[in-house]
Enzyme design. Sequence first.
Site, PDB file in Angstrom:
ATOM      1  N   CYS A 131       0.843  -1.199   0.000  1.00  0.00           N
ATOM      2  CA  CYS A 131       0.000   0.000   0.000  1.00  0.00           C
ATOM      3  C   CYS A 131       0.876   1.246   0.000  1.00  0.00           C
ATOM      4  O   CYS A 131       1.378   1.666   1.048  1.00  0.00           O
ATOM      5  CB  CYS A 131      -0.920  -0.014   1.218  1.00  0.00           C
ATOM      6  SG  CYS A 131      -1.912   1.479   1.352  1.00  0.00           S
ATOM      7  N   CYS A 134      -0.338   4.138   2.145  1.00  0.00           N
ATOM      8  CA  CYS A 134      -0.151   3.969   3.594  1.00  0.00           C
ATOM      9  C   CYS A 134       1.317   4.179   3.990  1.00  0.00           C
ATOM     10  O   CYS A 134       1.602   4.820   4.997  1.00  0.00           O
ATOM     11  CB  CYS A 134      -0.538   2.566   4.060  1.00  0.00           C
ATOM     12  SG  CYS A 134      -2.033   1.924   3.338  1.00  0.00           S
ATOM     13  N   ASP A 135       2.237   3.610   3.222  1.00  0.00           N
ATOM     14  CA  ASP A 135       3.635   3.528   3.677  1.00  0.00           C
ATOM     15  C   ASP A 135       4.616   4.370   2.870  1.00  0.00           C
ATOM     16  O   ASP A 135       5.795   4.443   3.215  1.00  0.00           O
ATOM     17  CB  ASP A 135       4.114   2.060   3.614  1.00  0.00           C
ATOM     18  CG  ASP A 135       3.227   1.149   4.433  1.00  0.00           C
ATOM     19  OD1 ASP A 135       2.624   1.634   5.405  1.00  0.00           O
ATOM     20  OD2 ASP A 135       3.122  -0.050   4.098  1.00  0.00           O
TER      21      ASP A 135
END
Length: 312
Positions: A131, A134-135
């Site tokens: 992701c 997200c990261d």
Amino acid sequence: MYDILIIGGGPGGYTAALYGARAGFDTALVEKLSPGGQMALTSQIDNYPGFPEGIDGFTLGDNMRKQAERFGAVTIYGEAVKAELDGDVKRVHTDGGELLARSVIIAAGSVPRKLGLADEEALTGHGVGYCAVCDGMFYRGKDVAVAGGGETAVADALFLSRICRKVYVIHRRDSLRASRASQEALFQAENVEVIWDSNVTGLDSLDGKLSGIRVTDKKTGETRSISCSGLFIAVGQQPSSELFTGQLETDKNGYIVAGEDTKTSLPGVFAAGDIRTKEVRQVVTAVADGACAVHSAGEYLKETASCGTPSE
Ligand code: NAP
């Protein structure tokens, strides 16, 4: 006992919750994490109508939850661990207890597919991720790679190109599967390099963190090393249907077999969104499934009610 119990809080699930509650059914939805499903991991959604400037998937998911709850749908946070779906009373066991329902709509979606490389699991969270939204921030100013050539891979690469120094896209063919609009944006990004006809075949690490990848050219057979701190794997999805295999008909890839009426092989059980066999997996098609599933569930509930109250 609920009239309609929905498993999964993505766009298909929350649309079913909205339609179910608005139609006056006692409706609950089980969600293990947070509303939105895979959609919540998308930074910008430009192809869901009604948002001329686009919208981020997390906000859209949370708005769908609020809208369904405004009409009385209940969200139960927990993970469904077992489902007994035959018979008039459906039983769904969650880590918080057992839930009973007259009908069930499965909208459990899908999860990112893995590449199956040695150390992929050990390095997940230590350089390997699924992701970018997200990261991605952990890789600001660094070199990263994205594996895949679909809509997700291209969106991830574009997102990362704005924060990372260099982004490699490793794709197994010589053309991308992503839409033309996404491809055009990708080819304009100066710090993106697409490596065609190639697979990621190995991961290198240093002190437990990813330090590089090995990429093999399918045509020449040559393998080269690319130094990078992050690898985002975006090679498609696999349906979250393990809980239901053996009870419901699934196709060879694990998707629950159901047509546009969302009816599965078991009476009173419906499949909506990405988990269902279908051609186009998009937020709009998941949302459409949610509405169709409640229509079908409503008909089923009417028929079974006229045959008497289901016994436990
Ligand atoms: P996808 O469309 O299935 O694409 C997967 C990509 O990974 C393909 O390019 C495929 O290559 C490649 N791939 C698959 N297995 C591989 C393997 N073992 N090794 C190397 N490469 C592999 O998956 P997705 O991009 O996650 O998209 C899933 C669905 O969500 C699609 O319907 C997509 O349109 C939709 N989506 C929509 C949006 C949006 O509209 N905003 C955003 C994201 C996703 P090949 O091309 O050679 O098969």
